[in-house]
Design an enzyme around this catalytic site. Structure first.
Site, PDB file in Angstrom:
ATOM      1  N   ASP A  81      -5.218 -22.422  -9.240  1.00  0.00           N
ATOM      2  CA  ASP A  81      -4.862 -21.048  -9.635  1.00  0.00           C
ATOM      3  C   ASP A  81      -3.379 -20.732  -9.470  1.00  0.00           C
ATOM      4  O   ASP A  81      -2.664 -21.375  -8.708  1.00  0.00           O
ATOM      5  CB  ASP A  81      -5.701 -20.035  -8.849  1.00  0.00           C
ATOM      6  N   GLU A 139      -7.508 -20.432  -4.791  1.00  0.00           N
ATOM      7  CA  GLU A 139      -7.039 -20.570  -3.403  1.00  0.00           C
ATOM      8  C   GLU A 139      -6.370 -19.286  -2.932  1.00  0.00           C
ATOM      9  O   GLU A 139      -6.408 -18.948  -1.756  1.00  0.00           O
ATOM     10  CB  GLU A 139      -6.050 -21.749  -3.292  1.00  0.00           C
ATOM     11  N   GLU A 140      -5.744 -18.576  -3.886  1.00  0.00           N
ATOM     12  CA  GLU A 140      -4.879 -17.443  -3.513  1.00  0.00           C
ATOM     13  C   GLU A 140      -5.628 -16.145  -3.280  1.00  0.00           C
ATOM     14  O   GLU A 140      -5.019 -15.142  -2.944  1.00  0.00           O
ATOM     15  CB  GLU A 140      -3.826 -17.203  -4.612  1.00  0.00           C
ATOM     16  N   ARG A 180       1.041 -32.939  10.428  1.00  0.00           N
ATOM     17  CA  ARG A 180       0.860 -32.385  11.764  1.00  0.00           C
ATOM     18  C   ARG A 180      -0.597 -32.569  12.191  1.00  0.00           C
ATOM     19  O   ARG A 180      -1.508 -32.068  11.534  1.00  0.00           O
ATOM     20  CB  ARG A 180       1.209 -30.901  11.812  1.00  0.00           C
ATOM     21  N   HIS A 366       5.820 -18.630  -3.853  1.00  0.00           N
ATOM     22  CA  HIS A 366       5.515 -17.209  -4.103  1.00  0.00           C
ATOM     23  C   HIS A 366       6.755 -16.406  -4.481  1.00  0.00           C
ATOM     24  O   HIS A 366       6.786 -15.196  -4.284  1.00  0.00           O
ATOM     25  CB  HIS A 366       4.801 -16.553  -2.898  1.00  0.00           C
TER      26      HIS A 366
END
Ligand SMILES: [Zn+2]
Ligand SMILES: [Zn+2]
Length: 394
Positions: A81, A139-140, A180, A366
């Site tokens: 998306d 996802e957003e 990480r 973004h």
């Protein structure tokens, strides 16, 4: 050797991967509306002879089976998306859907996974085990495509032993990748608070219940959730970015509205903090003669990279890219719906560097000027194929 074969295939696929990325970039679609993007992915999977199934409307799940014997299953995830942003880049592949932009790199993740799928298909005879491709929507946007895909069974039949995902990161130079182990990204909840009092003339405060002053106390007191209640070893963020009191110099309003975000890295603490915040705000408002409605819209959980899997994957990445091209990541208090996979399966979410300062490619995700150094795609398609094959035990 498998590594060399993957590297050669990545090179030969490079132009095709870029073309796919540019196609998806110029045809962005908002969360839950990824119809064309999903059809594009389906068409590409068909061309590769990979069977697929739809899930969560626009999502796709597909399997690639290695020809050697192995029961292991590794899932690879991409999101599809875009965001409601007007693209400001002057590039040939600029968004043709005005007001919508792939400003979070999901075009990159999707085209990269298609490239990885092609490599794995070509190398089927060289590995054992099953690769599950997950192309997810939304996802957003809450509730997040990942949670819907999981509800519909994306992590069953076959159940993956691990889920790997990648995300662009413009802070890291193209060609480098970041890892990480352990807790990596935060849970995020949206807070919608209304503090109610009784408005009136600013000259007669004794006849009113001033919601502005109650709000001021609540805002300051709530920071104690972070500074006094949260374990200092457990990062917590509470920010209110919107405070609306529509009175005037001489008008006390009836109510004040607040909007904020609460972020944490521990689900038990997150639940406790929700109760504490609500209780504190309601108690303060009550003690001052007003009232408070404290609404929490729960977002994604925190994201944890399973340590053993992540350390192994990091070592495989060093092997594939060279030690100098693998970097450590800090905790990042943003949220990502990949967290849902990490809550129910061993998972590793790593970062693909996309920065190129010499070409001015430095904008954050973004933002209207976000773009990537596309050469990074040559490494990303091959790396994911290599990580999958290695995790399958080959
Ligand atoms: Zn994003
Ligand atoms: Zn993203």
């Amino acid at each position: 050797m498998i590594k060399q074969k993957i590297q050669e295939l990545s090179k030969s696929l490079f132009n095709e991967v870029i073309a796919n990325r540019r196609h998806i970039h110029s045809h962005p679609e908002l969360s839950f509306h990824e119809v064309e993007t999903s059809a594009f992915v389906a068409k590409k999977l068909d061309e590769l002879g990979i069977g697929w199934e739809r899930m969560a409307d626009n999502g796709l799940v597909a399997l690639i089976k290695g020809e050697k014997p192995s029961d292991r299953v590794i899932a690879l995830r991409a999101d599809m998306d875009a965001l409601p942003i007007y693209e400001a880049n002057d590039v040939p592949y600029k968004s043709q859907n005005e007001g919508v932009m792939h400003a979070c790199g999901h075009d990159v993740h999707t085209s990269s996974l298609l490239g990885t799928a092609k490599i794995l298909t070509e190398l089927k005879s060289e590995f054992g085990g099953t690769v599950k491709l997950i192309f997810q929507p939304a996802e957003e946007r809450l509730p997040g495509g990942a949670s819907l895909m999981i509800k519909e069974g994306v992590l069953e039949n076959p159940k993956p032993d691990a889920v790997l995902g990648q995300h662009v990161m413009p802070l890291i130079d193209a060609g480098k990748f970041g890892f990480r182990a352990g807790k990596y990204m935060a849970s995020t909840d949206e807070l919608y608070v209304t503090v109610k009092g009784k408005g009136g003339h600013g000259a007669q405060p004794q006849q009113n219940v001033d919601p502005v002053i109650i709000t001021a106390h609540i805002l300051v007191a709530l920071q104690q959730i972070v500074s006094r209640f949260a374990d200092p070893k457990n990062p917590t963020v509470l920010s209110f970015g919107k405070v609306i009191a529509e009175g005037a110099t001489n008008v006390i309003p009836n109510e004040v509205k607040l909007e904020g975000t609460f972020r944490a890295l521990n689900e038990k603490w997150r639940a406790e903090a929700h109760i504490k915040m609500k209780k504190m705000a309601e108690g303060i408002a009550d003690a001052m003669g007003g009232s408070c409605e404290f609404n929490i819209m729960k977002g994604y959980p925190f994201l944890i990279n399973e340590p053993k899997l992540t350390n192994e994957t990091r070592a495989h990445a060093e092997d594939y890219l060279g030690k100098e091209n693998v970097v450590d990541l800090d905790i990042w208090m943003a949220a990502e719906d990949f967290a849902y996979y990490s809550q129910v399966s061993d998972a590793c979410f790593y970062r693909m560097g996309t920065r190129n300062e010499s070409r001015g490619i430095t904008s954050a995700v973004h933002t209207p000027t976000f773009d990537i150094e596309e050469t990074a795609l040559e490494q990303s398609v091959g790396l994911m194929a290599y990580l999958a094959i290695k995790q399958l035990g080959n």
